[in-house]
Design a protein around this motif. Structure first.
Motif, PDB file in Angstrom:
ATOM      1  N   CYS A   1       0.748  -1.226  -0.028  1.00  0.00           N
ATOM      2  CA  CYS A   1      -0.009  -0.057  -0.145  1.00  0.00           C
ATOM      3  C   CYS A   1       0.889   1.218   0.023  1.00  0.00           C
ATOM      4  CB  CYS A   1      -0.935   0.065   1.264  1.00  0.00           C
ATOM      5  SG  CYS A   1      -1.904  -1.509   1.498  1.00  0.00           S
ATOM      6  N   PRO A   2       0.344   2.161  -0.395  1.00  0.00           N
ATOM      7  CA  PRO A   2       1.009   3.745  -0.246  1.00  0.00           C
ATOM      8  C   PRO A   2       1.329   3.831   1.240  1.00  0.00           C
ATOM      9  CG  PRO A   2      -0.604   3.873  -1.665  1.00  0.00           C
ATOM     10  CD  PRO A   2      -1.056   2.632  -0.982  1.00  0.00           C
ATOM     11  N   ALA A   3       2.639   4.548   1.499  1.00  0.00           N
ATOM     12  CA  ALA A   3       2.869   4.711   2.878  1.00  0.00           C
ATOM     13  C   ALA A   3       1.643   5.488   3.458  1.00  0.00           C
ATOM     14  CB  ALA A   3       4.269   5.313   2.988  1.00  0.00           C
ATOM     15  N   GLY A   4       1.436   5.199   4.732  1.00  0.00           N
ATOM     16  CA  GLY A   4       0.229   6.009   5.494  1.00  0.00           C
ATOM     17  C   GLY A   4       1.026   6.900   6.460  1.00  0.00           C
ATOM     18  N   ARG A   5      -0.094   7.692   6.774  1.00  0.00           N
ATOM     19  CA  ARG A   5       0.450   8.852   7.915  1.00  0.00           C
ATOM     20  C   ARG A   5      -0.154   8.148   9.373  1.00  0.00           C
ATOM     21  NH1 ARG A   5      -2.509  13.664   5.692  1.00  0.00           N
ATOM     22  NH2 ARG A   5      -1.832  14.682   7.851  1.00  0.00           N
ATOM     23  N   PRO A   6       0.643   8.299  10.382  1.00  0.00           N
ATOM     24  CA  PRO A   6      -0.036   7.865  11.842  1.00  0.00           C
ATOM     25  C   PRO A   6      -0.987   8.900  12.168  1.00  0.00           C
ATOM     26  CG  PRO A   6       2.100   9.115  12.072  1.00  0.00           C
ATOM     27  CD  PRO A   6       1.893   9.050  10.528  1.00  0.00           C
ATOM     28  N   LEU A   7      -1.624   8.431  12.979  1.00  0.00           N
ATOM     29  CA  LEU A   7      -2.991   8.923  13.589  1.00  0.00           C
ATOM     30  C   LEU A   7      -2.618  10.387  14.127  1.00  0.00           C
ATOM     31  CD1 LEU A   7      -5.875   9.099  14.496  1.00  0.00           C
ATOM     32  CD2 LEU A   7      -5.183   7.713  16.433  1.00  0.00           C
ATOM     33  N   GLY A   8      -1.507  10.364  14.621  1.00  0.00           N
ATOM     34  CA  GLY A   8      -0.841  11.892  15.519  1.00  0.00           C
ATOM     35  C   GLY A   8      -0.688  12.702  14.460  1.00  0.00           C
ATOM     36  N   ASP A   9      -0.510  12.300  13.271  1.00  0.00           N
ATOM     37  CA  ASP A   9      -0.486  13.654  12.217  1.00  0.00           C
ATOM     38  C   ASP A   9      -1.812  14.313  12.211  1.00  0.00           C
ATOM     39  OD1 ASP A   9       2.124  12.973  11.977  1.00  0.00           O
ATOM     40  OD2 ASP A   9       1.793  12.487   9.942  1.00  0.00           O
ATOM     41  N   PHE A  10      -2.832  13.501  12.193  1.00  0.00           N
ATOM     42  CA  PHE A  10      -4.227  13.700  11.850  1.00  0.00           C
ATOM     43  C   PHE A  10      -4.908  14.564  13.279  1.00  0.00           C
ATOM     44  CE2 PHE A  10      -3.858  10.446   9.292  1.00  0.00           C
ATOM     45  CZ  PHE A  10      -4.366  10.951   7.718  1.00  0.00           C
ATOM     46  N   LEU A  11      -4.438  14.222  14.291  1.00  0.00           N
ATOM     47  CA  LEU A  11      -4.709  14.603  15.706  1.00  0.00           C
ATOM     48  C   LEU A  11      -4.089  16.180  15.757  1.00  0.00           C
ATOM     49  CD1 LEU A  11      -4.553  11.472  18.091  1.00  0.00           C
ATOM     50  CD2 LEU A  11      -6.615  12.524  16.833  1.00  0.00           C
ATOM     51  N   LEU A  12      -2.964  16.216  15.340  1.00  0.00           N
ATOM     52  CA  LEU A  12      -2.337  17.578  15.589  1.00  0.00           C
ATOM     53  C   LEU A  12      -3.105  18.547  14.621  1.00  0.00           C
ATOM     54  CD1 LEU A  12       1.473  16.838  15.054  1.00  0.00           C
ATOM     55  CD2 LEU A  12       0.452  17.629  17.009  1.00  0.00           C
TER      56      LEU A  12
END
Length: 232
Positions: free
Chosen positions: A99-110
């Motif tokens: 899969c394409p590399a994902g972003r961790p949840l912390g990025d969305f929470l910021l």
């Protein structure tokens, strides 16, 4: 040493300043010695090895409540932890590499914390969960829609895309307890290390365990390591 009494007395003296009866900085209201530390091969019968939490006949020979650091060997337990962690990471990466590399949840929470009105917590969690790698992970593990993702169980943040951070953090947790009283009388725990302020963020735990593990490795050979259970 008779039945480990001098060591028990030394532990009691070291813990006394942290009795909750003495003030708000206390850490315990009762405690007991209760360990499962690995004894170095050939040192099982050394009289300095401490076994007081249960009758001596009940002990596995290669485990103890405490001993001088030089009589303890953490090699095997760390190797086993590394093997388990490498297998878990490889299982994750077998999914993630497709899969394409994902972003961790912390990025969305910021982003949510920067604009809580314009970008809700629900939207942050939905965007995180909707990433292809998350959808693949959820499907592979048959995870139901009701599961809420936090920084502590987010596979992208937990495992990452290189094995060593995850594996190293898992190995560092296998020996130290969740709090450490150092030889200099300083009590250390995860709250002494920075994180995002979210109680589900494991960053401070990882930092604590790595520091505690390194501290135990650096102790002189004659320094006692004793495992205790506290209640507070």
């Amino acid at each position: 040493m008779v039945d480990g009494q001098p060591v028990v007395e030394a532990v009691a003296a070291a813990l006394e300043p942290f009795d909750m009866a003495y003030g708000p900085d206390g850490r315990w209201d009762r405690w007991r010695i209760d360990g499962w530390l690995p004894v170095r091969a050939g040192c099982e019968d050394d009289p300095r090895v401490l076994r007081v939490s249960e009758p001596r006949e009940g002990w596995v020979p290669d485990r103890c409540d405490g001993a001088p650091r030089g009589l303890l060997d953490f090699t095997l337990v760390r190797s086993a932890a590394r093997e388990r962690a490498e297998a878990v990471w490889a299982e994750w990466y077998e999914i993630a590499r497709r899969c394409p590399a994902g972003r961790p949840l912390g990025d969305f929470l910021l982003r949510h914390r920067a604009d809580p009105e314009g970008y809700s917590l629900d939207a942050a969690r939905l965007d995180h969960r909707s990433q292809p790698v998350m959808q693949a992970y959820i499907a592979a593990h048959d995870i139901g829609p009701g599961v809420i993702w936090f920084e502590s169980n987010d596979p992208i943040g937990l495992f990452g895309y290189e094995p060593e951070p995850y594996v190293g953090n898992r190995v560092a947790r296998v020996v130290p307890a969740s709090e450490l009283l150092r030889l200099d009388g300083v009590w250390v725990e995860y709250g002494d290390y920075p994180n995002s302020g979210n109680r589900f963020d494991h960053t401070s735990w990882d930092a604590y365990y790595r520091a505690a593990d390194a501290y135990l490795d650096a102790l002189p050979g004659d320094a006692y390591v004793v495992q205790i259970h506290i209640h507070s």
